[in-house]
Design a protein around this motif. Structure first.
Motif, short mmCIF file in Angstrom:
data_model
loop_
_atom_site.label_atom_id
_atom_site.label_comp_id
_atom_site.label_asym_id
_atom_site.label_seq_id
_atom_site.Cartn_x
_atom_site.Cartn_y
_atom_site.Cartn_z
N ASP A 1 -39.97 35.48 25.01
CA ASP A 1 -38.91 36.40 25.41
C ASP A 1 -39.47 37.81 25.41
N ILE A 2 -38.85 38.68 26.21
CA ILE A 2 -39.29 40.08 26.21
C ILE A 2 -38.90 40.78 24.91
N ASN A 3 -37.99 40.18 24.15
CA ASN A 3 -37.58 40.73 22.86
C ASN A 3 -38.42 40.10 21.75
N PRO A 4 -39.36 40.83 21.18
CA PRO A 4 -40.24 40.23 20.16
C PRO A 4 -39.49 39.77 18.92
N ASP A 5 -38.34 40.37 18.63
CA ASP A 5 -37.57 39.95 17.47
C ASP A 5 -37.04 38.52 17.64
N ALA A 6 -36.63 38.19 18.86
CA ALA A 6 -36.15 36.83 19.12
C ALA A 6 -37.27 35.83 18.95
N VAL A 7 -38.45 36.18 19.43
CA VAL A 7 -39.61 35.29 19.28
C VAL A 7 -39.96 35.10 17.80
N ALA A 8 -39.99 36.20 17.07
CA ALA A 8 -40.32 36.13 15.64
C ALA A 8 -39.30 35.30 14.88
N ARG A 9 -38.03 35.47 15.22
CA ARG A 9 -36.97 34.70 14.56
C ARG A 9 -37.14 33.21 14.84
N PHE A 10 -37.44 32.87 16.09
CA PHE A 10 -37.60 31.46 16.43
C PHE A 10 -38.80 30.86 15.71
N GLN A 11 -39.87 31.60 15.64
CA GLN A 11 -41.04 31.08 14.94
C GLN A 11 -40.77 30.94 13.45
N SER A 12 -39.94 31.81 12.89
CA SER A 12 -39.62 31.70 11.47
C SER A 12 -38.78 30.46 11.18
N GLU A 13 -38.13 29.93 12.23
CA GLU A 13 -37.29 28.73 12.08
C GLU A 13 -38.04 27.46 12.46
N GLY A 14 -39.33 27.58 12.76
CA GLY A 14 -40.12 26.40 13.04
C GLY A 14 -40.75 26.35 14.41
N GLY A 15 -40.46 27.36 15.25
CA GLY A 15 -41.10 27.43 16.55
C GLY A 15 -42.60 27.61 16.41
N THR A 16 -43.36 27.01 17.31
CA THR A 16 -44.81 27.05 17.22
C THR A 16 -45.34 28.34 17.83
N PRO A 17 -46.14 29.10 17.10
CA PRO A 17 -46.72 30.32 17.65
C PRO A 17 -47.85 29.99 18.63
N GLY A 18 -48.29 31.02 19.33
CA GLY A 18 -49.42 30.85 20.24
C GLY A 18 -49.27 31.71 21.47
N MET B 1 -28.14 31.42 25.29
CA MET B 1 -28.28 30.03 25.70
C MET B 1 -29.68 29.50 25.39
N GLY B 2 -30.69 30.23 25.80
CA GLY B 2 -32.05 29.76 25.65
C GLY B 2 -32.46 29.55 24.21
N TYR B 3 -31.96 30.40 23.31
CA TYR B 3 -32.32 30.24 21.90
C TYR B 3 -31.80 28.91 21.37
N GLY B 4 -30.54 28.60 21.70
CA GLY B 4 -29.99 27.32 21.26
C GLY B 4 -30.71 26.14 21.87
N MET B 5 -31.12 26.27 23.12
CA MET B 5 -31.86 25.19 23.77
C MET B 5 -33.22 24.99 23.11
N ALA B 6 -33.87 26.09 22.75
CA ALA B 6 -35.15 25.98 22.04
C ALA B 6 -34.95 25.33 20.68
N GLN B 7 -33.86 25.68 19.99
CA GLN B 7 -33.56 25.05 18.70
C GLN B 7 -33.34 23.55 18.87
N SER B 8 -32.68 23.18 19.95
CA SER B 8 -32.40 21.76 20.19
C SER B 8 -33.68 20.99 20.45
N CYS B 9 -34.61 21.59 21.19
CA CYS B 9 -35.90 20.94 21.41
C CYS B 9 -36.65 20.77 20.09
N LEU B 10 -36.59 21.79 19.27
CA LEU B 10 -37.24 21.74 17.97
C LEU B 10 -36.63 20.64 17.10
N ALA B 11 -35.30 20.57 17.12
CA ALA B 11 -34.61 19.56 16.31
C ALA B 11 -34.93 18.14 16.77
#
Length: 299
Positions: free
Chosen positions: A32-49, A13-23
């Motif tokens: 997220d506690i899963n670094p792969d999910a964070v890396a994937r989101f940043q690769s799709e345009g999520g802001t690092p930091g 759920m949260g990943y899709g919600m983050a994508q919607s905010c980005l869109a």
């Protein structure tokens, strides 16, 4: 200026919600506690930091974690975000939690000059990614105003249920009672049909057009027909959520026997090692007990 949003919990759920905010044009951080999910989101345009660096820039924090304990850790734990937010920022609490917990989070956020919106969600992972969720929300008018940019990005329908936290979580408990019972009942009906020669695909084709259908039947039965239990919402969600329903019922001196029966089926599924599978896997409890082979079952 664009809204600066952080989404905590990049699950289905949260990943899709983050994508919607980005869109929607938000500057969006994902944690997220899963670094792969964070890396994937940043690769799709999520802001690092790092959280310590960006906390003071946030307008909105969206918590889409598993339960009350995780929500409290994100907000007020050793590395809690609330104390580092700027005055007037808003926390949108989307986990299924008891109403009393939501009220406590509101009070503690307000002590820091931060708004809190009690806003559980419904709609599934597909609608989350489409920005088309339903939100059952309650909070002060100022909290709604502060949350509005994020709500516009994530939700198709926002029910405003009260001017303080609590009613949103109460309504979510009502929804989860029905949703959990409907999944368990769908599994019971599908496997009962199998004992009478009704194949799962035939069950779905016919019952989805009959009075006995439900949204959960139409959404989850296809997973059983396909033999695909990739988790969109896992079995492990339901011992928690139906447990919350029964805790609330107990405090209200209200008997909820059908909820209790559904809960036992999900507990049995988790005990079979199915906790990480899609919640449609509760059908495997019935299949095992009746010596039935579900689609994709090689045994």
């Amino acid at each position: 200026m664009p809204n600066v949003t952080a989404v905590f919990g990049l699950g289905s759920m949260g990943y899709g919600m983050a994508q919607s905010c980005l869109a929607a044009g938000h500057i969006t951080h994902g944690f997220d506690i899963n670094p792969d999910a964070v890396a994937r989101f940043q690769s799709e345009g999520g802001t690092p930091g790092a959280l310590s660096d960006i906390a003071g820039t946030l307008d909105t924090v969206v918590t889409v974690v598993l339960n009350a304990a995780q929500t409290e850790t994100v907000l007020f734990g050793d590395a809690g975000i609330v104390a580092r937010l700027k005055p007037g920022a808003c926390v949108i609490g989307c986990a299924t939690v008891p109403p009393d917990f939501a009220r406590d989070m509101e009070n503690r956020c307000q002590a820091h000059g931060v708004h809190y919106l009690d806003a559980p969600i419904s709609g599934g992972s597909v609608k989350a990614a489409q920005g088309a969720l339903t939100m059952m929300a309650a909070g002060t008018p100022a909290a709604f105003a502060a949350a509005q940019p994020a709500l516009d990005a994530m939700a198709e329908t926002v029910f405003e249920l009260g001017d303080h936290a609590g009613p949103g979580s109460a309504m979510k408990a009502v929804n989860q009672l029905l949703a959990g019972v409907h999944i368990a009942t769908m599994a019971e009906a599908l496997t009962f049909g199998m004992t009478q020669g009704v194949a799962p695909d035939q069950f779905l084709n016919v019952i989805s057009k009959c009075a006995g259908t439900s949204w959960m039947l139409e959404n989850r039965a296809p997973h059983i027909v396909a033999g695909d239990y990739t988790p969109h919402s896992s079995v492990n969600i339901w011992p928690k959520d139906l447990g919350i329903v029964l805790d609330i019922a107990k405090s209200a001196s209200f008997s909820a026997p059908i909820t209790a029966a559904a809960l036992q089926q999900f507990i049995a599924a988790a005990g079979m090692g199915l906790g990480g599978e899609d919640d449609a896997a509760v059908a495997k409890v019935y299949a095992r007990n009746a010596s039935l082979a579900l689609p994709g079952d090689d045994t």
